[in-house]
Scaffold this motif. Structure first.
Motif: not given
Length: 202
Positions: A9-12, A17-23, A39-46, A53-57
């Motif tokens: 998890l990286e916060k900007g 945020y950018v949250y990633e999972s690799r298996s 998998e990657t999820s990008k968005g906002t933590l508030a 905002d986006s998700y990629q698999n």
């Protein structure tokens, strides 16, 4: 042992945020379990929670797959691209992608919730995932010994079971996942290592 997973998890700025999972399968079983998942999820933590905002698999190594979701919050819609297929659907406020729901679960447990439900955009459908806290346990894992909160996923199909253990000391990071499938196959994941930045400040 069939594989390993790594999450980050990286916060900007501005709560982004950018949250990633690799298996990946381990080499000894890569002839049988070939798929690499990213998998990657990008968005906002508030203060209101997680807003993707986006998700990629991406799936490679076996049956290839490329899936992408784009959330349009002003229009309250989500756009789904899977290979050459594309469709859109309306979504209610608070809708998540599959990966962002992991962050939302950690926040819900931090806030003391015991019955938890998420609306998740998944495979062109809006699915409700429901969970319940069922107890507390002390676990000794490769990464150490932790007091945990145990939850179960509520399902209509009783042949499938899922239990997940979260460690408050690691800001409710999931440290063990156990699942039984309809064919009675069982899968267990346990935390091997973690960043010290995860430790909750007392």
């Amino acid at each position: 042992r069939i594989g390993t997973s790594t999450v980050s998890l990286e916060k900007g700025a501005g709560g982004s945020y950018v949250y990633e999972s690799r298996s990946n399968p381990i080499k000894l079983v890569s002839w049988l379990y070939k798929e690499n998942l990213h998998e990657t999820s990008k968005g906002t933590l508030a203060g209101t929670g997680v807003r993707p905002d986006s998700y990629q698999n991406l799936r490679s190594g076996g049956k290839e797959l490329k899936e992408k979701l784009e959330f349009y919050w002003q229009a309250m819609t989500v756009s789904n691209h899977v290979e050459d297929d594309h469709w859109e659907m309306d979504i209610p406020a608070g809708t998540l992608d599959k990966l962002a729901s992991q962050l939302a679960m950690m926040l819900a447990l931090r806030d003391g919730e015991t019955d938890i439900a998420f609306n998740i955009a998944d495979d062109g459908k809006l699915r409700e995932y429901r969970f319940r806290v069922v107890g507390q346990e002390t676990l000794t894992l490769p990464a150490g010994t932790f007091e945990t909160v145990k939850i179960t996923k509520l399902r209509d199909n009783k042949k499938r079971e899922t239990f997940i253990w979260y460690a408050p000391a690691l800001n409710y990071l999931p440290v063990r996942i156990w699942q039984r499938e309809k064919d009675n196959a069982e899968y267990l994941s346990e935390l091997e290592s973690f960043s010290e930045s995860l430790r909750a400040v007392k």
